[in-house]
Design a protein around this motif. Structure first.
Motif, short mmCIF file in Angstrom:
data_model
loop_
_atom_site.label_atom_id
_atom_site.label_comp_id
_atom_site.label_asym_id
_atom_site.label_seq_id
_atom_site.Cartn_x
_atom_site.Cartn_y
_atom_site.Cartn_z
N VAL A 71 -49.71 -13.82 111.19
CA VAL A 71 -48.79 -12.91 111.31
C VAL A 71 -48.26 -14.13 112.98
O VAL A 71 -46.58 -13.83 113.57
CB VAL A 71 -48.96 -11.31 111.65
CG1 VAL A 71 -47.25 -11.08 112.00
CG2 VAL A 71 -48.90 -11.27 110.13
N GLY A 72 -48.68 -13.55 113.72
CA GLY A 72 -48.68 -14.54 114.96
C GLY A 72 -47.85 -15.82 114.59
O GLY A 72 -46.80 -16.59 115.40
N ASP A 73 -48.72 -16.57 114.04
CA ASP A 73 -48.55 -17.92 114.02
C ASP A 73 -47.67 -17.81 112.80
O ASP A 73 -46.47 -18.91 113.73
CB ASP A 73 -49.34 -18.75 112.92
CG ASP A 73 -50.80 -19.17 113.21
OD1 ASP A 73 -50.73 -19.14 114.96
OD2 ASP A 73 -51.60 -18.95 112.30
N ILE A 74 -46.62 -17.51 111.79
CA ILE A 74 -45.50 -17.52 112.12
C ILE A 74 -44.28 -17.27 112.48
O ILE A 74 -43.44 -17.74 112.40
CB ILE A 74 -45.77 -16.01 110.71
CG1 ILE A 74 -46.37 -17.49 109.07
CG2 ILE A 74 -44.45 -16.17 109.58
CD1 ILE A 74 -46.72 -15.97 107.70
N VAL A 75 -44.79 -15.88 113.28
CA VAL A 75 -43.43 -15.16 114.46
C VAL A 75 -43.77 -16.56 114.66
O VAL A 75 -41.63 -16.90 115.45
CB VAL A 75 -43.56 -14.87 115.07
CG1 VAL A 75 -43.25 -13.81 116.12
CG2 VAL A 75 -43.62 -12.90 113.91
N ASN A 76 -44.19 -17.51 116.21
CA ASN A 76 -44.21 -18.06 116.20
C ASN A 76 -43.44 -19.11 115.88
O ASN A 76 -42.85 -20.10 116.77
CB ASN A 76 -45.42 -19.14 117.75
CG ASN A 76 -45.82 -17.72 118.53
OD1 ASN A 76 -45.14 -16.90 118.68
ND2 ASN A 76 -47.52 -17.40 118.68
N THR A 77 -43.86 -19.69 115.11
CA THR A 77 -43.21 -20.91 114.09
C THR A 77 -41.89 -21.00 114.14
O THR A 77 -40.48 -21.02 113.77
CB THR A 77 -44.26 -21.32 113.12
OG1 THR A 77 -45.58 -21.68 113.34
CG2 THR A 77 -43.37 -22.65 111.86
N ALA A 78 -41.30 -19.35 113.80
CA ALA A 78 -39.46 -19.32 112.98
C ALA A 78 -38.72 -19.29 114.43
O ALA A 78 -37.86 -19.52 114.61
CB ALA A 78 -40.06 -17.38 112.36
N VAL A 79 -39.78 -18.71 115.35
CA VAL A 79 -39.08 -18.45 117.31
C VAL A 79 -39.01 -20.51 116.90
O VAL A 79 -37.57 -20.33 117.66
CB VAL A 79 -39.69 -18.16 117.79
CG1 VAL A 79 -38.91 -18.20 119.73
CG2 VAL A 79 -39.66 -16.37 117.43
N ILE A 80 -39.78 -21.06 116.93
CA ILE A 80 -39.14 -22.58 117.32
C ILE A 80 -38.02 -22.99 116.55
O ILE A 80 -37.30 -23.98 116.99
CB ILE A 80 -40.98 -23.29 116.69
CG1 ILE A 80 -41.80 -22.80 117.84
CG2 ILE A 80 -40.46 -25.32 117.81
CD1 ILE A 80 -40.95 -23.59 119.63
N THR A 81 -38.48 -22.80 114.94
CA THR A 81 -37.68 -22.95 114.78
C THR A 81 -36.15 -22.49 114.48
O THR A 81 -34.80 -23.32 114.47
CB THR A 81 -37.92 -23.06 112.87
OG1 THR A 81 -39.46 -23.13 112.94
CG2 THR A 81 -37.13 -23.16 111.64
N CYS A 82 -35.72 -21.27 114.66
CA CYS A 82 -34.33 -20.81 115.64
C CYS A 82 -34.17 -21.14 116.21
O CYS A 82 -32.64 -21.61 116.71
CB CYS A 82 -34.50 -19.01 115.73
SG CYS A 82 -35.15 -18.55 114.31
#
Length: 87
Positions: A71-82
């Motif tokens: 879940v942390g990987d997904i959140v961090n990647t989503a933040v970078i993508t945003c």
């Protein structure tokens, strides 16, 4: 090249006089397979947070997650993508 990029002792021998040698905090790879292996290896060896791979050079922001992403990987990647979307 990795050792000289992240290890000041190796950099002192291989890259004499280079002010950033041995202090890398960003690594680049030639393809997605290499990036996945590289960043996961660094993450496991250092016990640090590693976010990646981050894809660059595409028309729109897009990044990759492995099947084993937390879940942390997904959140961090989503933040970078945003963040990339605002560039």
């Amino acid at each position: 090249k990795f050792a000289a990029a992240v290890d000041p002792a190796v950099a002192a021998v291989k890259l004499k006089g280079n002010p950033v040698a041995g202090k890398a905090n960003v690594l680049t790879y030639p393809d997605l397979t290499s990036a996945n292996a590289g960043y996961k290896g660094v993450q496991q060896a250092s016990k640090c947070l590693a976010v990646g791979p981050i894809l660059l050079g595409l028309r729109k922001p897009v990044n990759d997650l492995s099947r084993g992403a937390t879940v942390g990987d997904i959140v961090n990647t989503a933040v970078i993508t945003c963040i990339q979307a605002d560039l």
